[in-house]
Scaffold this active site. Structure first.
Site, short mmCIF file in Angstrom:
data_model
loop_
_atom_site.label_atom_id
_atom_site.label_comp_id
_atom_site.label_asym_id
_atom_site.label_seq_id
_atom_site.Cartn_x
_atom_site.Cartn_y
_atom_site.Cartn_z
N GLY A 97 45.63 29.57 45.87
CA GLY A 97 46.25 28.71 44.87
C GLY A 97 47.15 29.48 43.93
NE ARG A 125 43.42 24.86 44.42
CZ ARG A 125 42.99 26.10 44.15
NH1 ARG A 125 42.76 26.95 45.14
NH2 ARG A 125 42.82 26.48 42.91
CB SER A 169 45.81 25.45 37.32
OG SER A 169 45.89 26.84 37.55
CB SER A 170 46.61 29.01 33.01
OG SER A 170 45.88 29.86 33.89
CG ASP A 315 37.51 31.76 39.20
OD1 ASP A 315 37.52 30.60 39.65
OD2 ASP A 315 38.50 32.51 39.21
NE ARG A 346 35.03 28.03 43.82
CZ ARG A 346 35.94 28.94 43.49
NH1 ARG A 346 36.24 29.14 42.21
NH2 ARG A 346 36.56 29.65 44.42
#
Length: 435
Positions: A97, A125, A169-170, A315, A346
Site C-alpha cells: 500500500g 484498498r 491513510s497518511s 500496525d 486485522r
C-alpha cells in the site's frame, strides 16, 4: 501455503532488528529521485521494498544492488536521469500500500499513461482522495471495477492548492509531499482534521529534509511546498534505521514468552517512527525494558491491561492484542478501525485467531476488548495468518504463551516485510518447523 508446527518454548538472546520498512520506502524514493548518484544501505529486503524499487525503475531510475556494509542486509545504488519516461509505463506495486500511494502522484508527473497494478488486498484498498484531486484538475484516469486497480493515470499534476482528508491513510499526504516539490511552481497542502498517523508524515518530512527538499509548515495541517526543487543526496551512502514495528514482535515475545533477557539490537531511541510507542505502551502494561546503547532489553514480565489508543500506531495492534490476551485485567484497544482495510481485516483476524487459542476477546467496530488471562493461552489449535505478515508474526508470538502446540497456516506471508522472521525466531529459542 506453508504450515508451521509451533511447540511451547521460552525465548532469550538477541535479535538484530530489520531496518525500518517505512523509512526504507522513503529513503529509496528520495535516492531514486536524486540528481546525484547515491547508495541506500542497511536494507532488510522484503517484497514491499522490492515493489518500490520496481516502481523507481518505472520512473526511469537505474537501481543496482551493491555490497552492504552490514551482514545479512542489502544496499542499492540509485541513479535517475532527471527526466520522467516518455512512453507508457506499468508499475507493479505487489501488495504494498505504501508503494502504491507514494507513487501515484509521481506517476501523475509523467504526462504519459502510467498504469498501477497490484495483488491481493491491495487491489481493493481505497484511493478516492487521489481520484478527487484528479477530478478537480481534469486529469484523465481509468480504474477497474468499483474504483479498484488497475489504475491508469494520463496527465500531469498542476501546481496549486491541494486538500486531503486527515482521517484516511497518511500515505496520501506523503505521496503528494514526494511529488509536489518537482512541479514548476509552488503548491499548498491543507489536511482536514482529524489527522491520523501524524508520525508517518514526520518520517516523510525527515527523509525529504535529508535530500534537501524544503517543505514549509505552519502547523501539522498546513504546508507550503516550493516548486522547482531537486532531490540531492546528503552523502554517497545513507543508512536506514531499525524498524520499531518489527521490534514490537520481539519485545512482546520477551515479555510474554521469555526465559531470560531478550535484547532487540539496532534501534534508534530518538527515532520519529510512531511505532516506537511500543515502548511506552508495554511499560504502561508493566513490562521491564532497559536501554543499552542501540539495544532494548526486555525481561519476562507480568503484564496488566490498559487502554491503547491505536490512532497513530495501528500496525502495533495485532501483537499488542497478544500481550493483552495474557495480561491481568482488561485491555481496550480503540481508534483502530483502519485496520479493517489493511492486508486483511486485522481486527477480525485477531479476534478469530486468538479465540481459537483460548483468549477472551470481543470484536468492536473500531477496536478490540480483551479480558486477559495471566496464566497463558491454551493453544492446541490450528490458526491462520489470513495472508497477512503481521497476523503470522503475532500468532508466532502468541504460541510462546500457549500451554500446547499451535499449528499456523500461511506462515510464509512474513516474507512481505520480514523474510528472516522464522530464522530469527529459531535463533532465540522458538521452536517452529514446517509441517
Amino acid at each position: 501455503m506453508k504450515t508451521y508446527q509451533i511447540r511451547p518454548s521460552a525465548v532469550q538472546g538477541s535479535v538484530l532488528i530489520p531496518s525500518s520498512k517505512s523509512m526504507g520506502h522513503r529513503m529509496c524514493i528520495c535516492a531514486g529521485l536524486s540528481s546525484q548518484q547515491s547508495i541506500v544501505d542497511n536494507i532488510a529486503i522484503s517484497k514491499d521494498i522490492e515493489a518500490t524499487n520496481r516502481c523507481l525503475a518505472g520512473l526511469g531510475a537505474t537501481v543496482t544492488g551493491v555490497p552492504s556494509r552490514y551482514d545479512g542486509r542489502r544496499a542499492f545504488r540509485y541513479n535517475w536521469p532527471r527526466r520522467f519516461p516518455a512512453d507508457p509505463v506499468t508499475m507493479d506495486c505487489g501488495e504494498s500500500g505504501s508503494t502504491l500511494r507514494f507513487f501515484i502522484p509521481l506517476g501523475a508527473l509523467c504526462n504519459v499513461p502510467v498504469t498501477f497494478i497490484g495483488q491481493g488486498k491491495l487491489v481493493s484498498r481505497p484511493l478516492y482522495p487521489y481520484y478527487e484531486i484528479f477530478d478537480r484538475q481534469g486529469l484523465r484516469y481509468r480504474t477497474g471495477e468499483k474504483g479498484q486497480l488497475p489504475l491508469t493515470v494520463d496527465g500531469r499534476l498542476e501546481p496549486g492548492a491541494y486538500v486531503l482528508p486527515g482521517d484516511v491513510s497518511s500515505q496520501f499526504v506523503s505521496g503528494l509531499l514526494f511529488a509536489l516539490p518537482l512541479l514548476e511552481d509552488d503548491s499548498t497542502l491543507e489536511i482536514l482534521p482529524p489527522l491520523e498517523s501524524a508520525s508517518y508524515i514526520e518520517l516523510t518530512l525527515s527523509a525529504l529534509g535529508q535530500f534537501d527538499i524544503m517543505i514549509e509548515r505552519t502547523d501539522e495541517l498546513h504546508y507550503r511546498i516550493p516548486g522547482g526543487q531537486r532531490y540531492k543526496a546528503p552523502s554517497e551512502r545513507t543508512d536506514v534505521e531499525g524498524d520499531w514495528s518489527q521490534a514490537a514482535f520481539w519485545l512482546v515475545a520477551g515479555a510474554v514468552g521469555g526465559r531470560d533477557v531478550l535484547a532487540c539490537r539496532g534501534l534508534d531511541a530518538g527515532s520519529l517512527q510512531g511505532d516506537k510507542a511500543i515502548l511506552q505502551i508495554l511499560q504502561t502494561m508493566g513490562a521491564t525494558i532497559a536501554e543499552n546503547g542501540d539495544a532494548f532489553m526486555v525481561r519476562p514480565s507480568r503484564l496488566r491491561g490498559c487502554v491503547i489508543d491505536a490512532a497513530d500506531c495501528p500496525d502495533l495492534v495485532p501483537v499488542l492484542s497478544v500481550a493483552a490476551a495474557v495480561a491481568e485485567g482488561t485491555t481496550h484497544i480503540i481508534n483502530a478501525g483502519r485496520l479493517r482495510i489493511k492486508e486483511c481485516d486485522r481486527l477480525a483476524a485477531m479476534y478469530s485467531e486468538l479465540r481459537k487459542l483460548g483468549a477472551d476477546i470481543t470484536e468492536e467496530p473500531e477496536g478490540l476488548l480483551i479480558h486477559g488471562n495471566p496464566d497463558g493461552l491454551t493453544g492446541d489449535a490450528v490458526v491462520d495468518a489470513w495472508n497477512d505478515h503481521r497476523i503470522a508474526m503475532s500468532m508466532a508470538v502468541a504460541a510462546l504463551a500457549c500451554k500446547k502446540p499451535v499449528t499456523l497456516t500461511g506462515g510464509e506471508s512474513v516474507s512481505k516485510s520480514y523474510p528472516e522472521f522464522w530464522k530469527d525466531y529459531a535463533s532465540i529459542g522458538g521452536q517452529a518447523g514446517l509441517k
